[in-house]
Design a protein around this motif. Sequence first.
Motif, PDB file in Angstrom:
ATOM      1  N   PRO A  37     -37.227 -33.128 -40.766  1.00 11.81           N
ATOM      2  CA  PRO A  37     -37.545 -32.547 -42.291  1.00 11.81           C
ATOM      3  C   PRO A  37     -38.844 -32.897 -42.474  1.00 11.81           C
ATOM      4  O   PRO A  37     -39.187 -32.264 -43.703  1.00 11.81           O
ATOM      5  CB  PRO A  37     -36.622 -33.342 -43.063  1.00 11.81           C
ATOM      6  CG  PRO A  37     -35.430 -33.812 -42.474  1.00 11.81           C
ATOM      7  CD  PRO A  37     -36.170 -34.020 -40.877  1.00 11.81           C
ATOM      8  N   ALA A  38     -39.615 -33.648 -41.940  1.00 18.70           N
ATOM      9  CA  ALA A  38     -41.062 -33.934 -42.362  1.00 18.70           C
ATOM     10  C   ALA A  38     -42.210 -33.424 -41.113  1.00 18.70           C
ATOM     11  O   ALA A  38     -43.175 -33.432 -41.354  1.00 18.70           O
ATOM     12  CB  ALA A  38     -41.265 -35.238 -42.317  1.00 18.70           C
ATOM     13  N   THR A  91     -44.157 -30.245 -39.146  1.00 20.19           N
ATOM     14  CA  THR A  91     -45.052 -29.163 -39.719  1.00 20.19           C
ATOM     15  C   THR A  91     -44.380 -28.143 -38.627  1.00 20.19           C
ATOM     16  O   THR A  91     -43.999 -28.575 -37.688  1.00 20.19           O
ATOM     17  CB  THR A  91     -46.396 -29.290 -39.507  1.00 20.19           C
ATOM     18  OG1 THR A  91     -47.096 -29.442 -38.226  1.00 20.19           O
ATOM     19  CG2 THR A  91     -47.319 -30.330 -40.536  1.00 20.19           C
ATOM     20  N   ARG A 129     -35.376 -25.920 -37.916  1.00 18.72           N
ATOM     21  CA  ARG A 129     -36.130 -26.951 -38.204  1.00 18.72           C
ATOM     22  C   ARG A 129     -36.918 -26.706 -39.579  1.00 18.72           C
ATOM     23  O   ARG A 129     -36.949 -27.747 -40.433  1.00 18.72           O
ATOM     24  CB  ARG A 129     -37.320 -27.307 -37.221  1.00 18.72           C
ATOM     25  CG  ARG A 129     -38.060 -28.589 -37.157  1.00 18.72           C
ATOM     26  CD  ARG A 129     -36.976 -29.884 -37.017  1.00 18.72           C
ATOM     27  NE  ARG A 129     -36.262 -29.664 -35.666  1.00 18.72           N
ATOM     28  CZ  ARG A 129     -36.694 -30.136 -34.375  1.00 18.72           C
ATOM     29  NH1 ARG A 129     -37.772 -30.825 -34.390  1.00 18.72           N
ATOM     30  NH2 ARG A 129     -35.804 -30.019 -33.299  1.00 18.72           N
ATOM     31  N   GLN A 187     -36.305 -28.418 -43.564  1.00 19.30           N
ATOM     32  CA  GLN A 187     -37.437 -28.904 -44.702  1.00 19.30           C
ATOM     33  C   GLN A 187     -37.101 -28.524 -46.169  1.00 19.30           C
ATOM     34  O   GLN A 187     -37.646 -29.334 -47.009  1.00 19.30           O
ATOM     35  CB  GLN A 187     -38.694 -28.684 -44.051  1.00 19.30           C
ATOM     36  CG  GLN A 187     -38.955 -29.051 -42.744  1.00 19.30           C
ATOM     37  CD  GLN A 187     -40.424 -28.593 -42.516  1.00 19.30           C
ATOM     38  OE1 GLN A 187     -41.128 -28.145 -42.975  1.00 19.30           O
ATOM     39  NE2 GLN A 187     -40.666 -29.059 -40.986  1.00 19.30           N
ATOM     40  N   LEU A 199     -46.087 -35.104 -48.477  1.00 24.06           N
ATOM     41  CA  LEU A 199     -44.594 -35.632 -48.639  1.00 24.06           C
ATOM     42  C   LEU A 199     -44.389 -36.852 -49.656  1.00 24.06           C
ATOM     43  O   LEU A 199     -43.582 -37.071 -50.205  1.00 24.06           O
ATOM     44  CB  LEU A 199     -43.810 -35.703 -47.258  1.00 24.06           C
ATOM     45  CG  LEU A 199     -43.395 -34.573 -46.560  1.00 24.06           C
ATOM     46  CD1 LEU A 199     -42.523 -34.612 -45.378  1.00 24.06           C
ATOM     47  CD2 LEU A 199     -42.540 -33.589 -47.697  1.00 24.06           C
TER      48      LEU A 199
END
Length: 194
Positions: free
Chosen positions: A29-30, A32, A57, A61, A101
């Motif tokens: 989830p983090a 790019t 993916r 996010q 984030l």
Amino acid sequence: MERGHRSYANIEAQVTAIEMYQSQLIPGPAQTEEYARALIRATMRPDSDLDREIQVRLTRQEVVNRPTPPNVWIIVAEAALRQRIGSASVMADQVEHLMELAQLPAVTLQVLPYGAGAHAALTLASFSILRVEHHGLLTVYLQGPSSHTFMSGSENIEHYTNIYNRLRAAALNDGSLTLALLKRIAREHDQDKE
């Protein structure tokens, strides 16, 4: 996508709190898009659909951008921030994305630095503790190269919660120390671009 990944993604979409630890990679989830693309390209099976895997993916996010996002606590080992996935530019952007984030109110980010030495999760590559309040679900998720395991027994929950709490204590705080290390690593990746 394999069944274990689908189950995880379904739970993650409903989660009210998630605690993630990663020793070698940036958590899904983090990531790019460019980092995810380089990672999936390097590790995908020959019969995989790269674009579909990346879309999955990126959809994951969205959990941090929901109107009422879950509480997300990420502990990532310093090695994951330094391991070159893609180019130096991809890594610089990825580390800068983590800094962004970390500014979100529902996200807590800690880095477990090399200086922490031996720690409670030394033999674990990654794990997540997921809570879905409205279903009364609390589970631990372990992912390996060929297997995915959900554990909901109270003994397992207690064991992994204990490990996670020990990691929290060993990692840099979620404020200035983590941010300073992230900035330094982003600069190092930036310098490698030149």
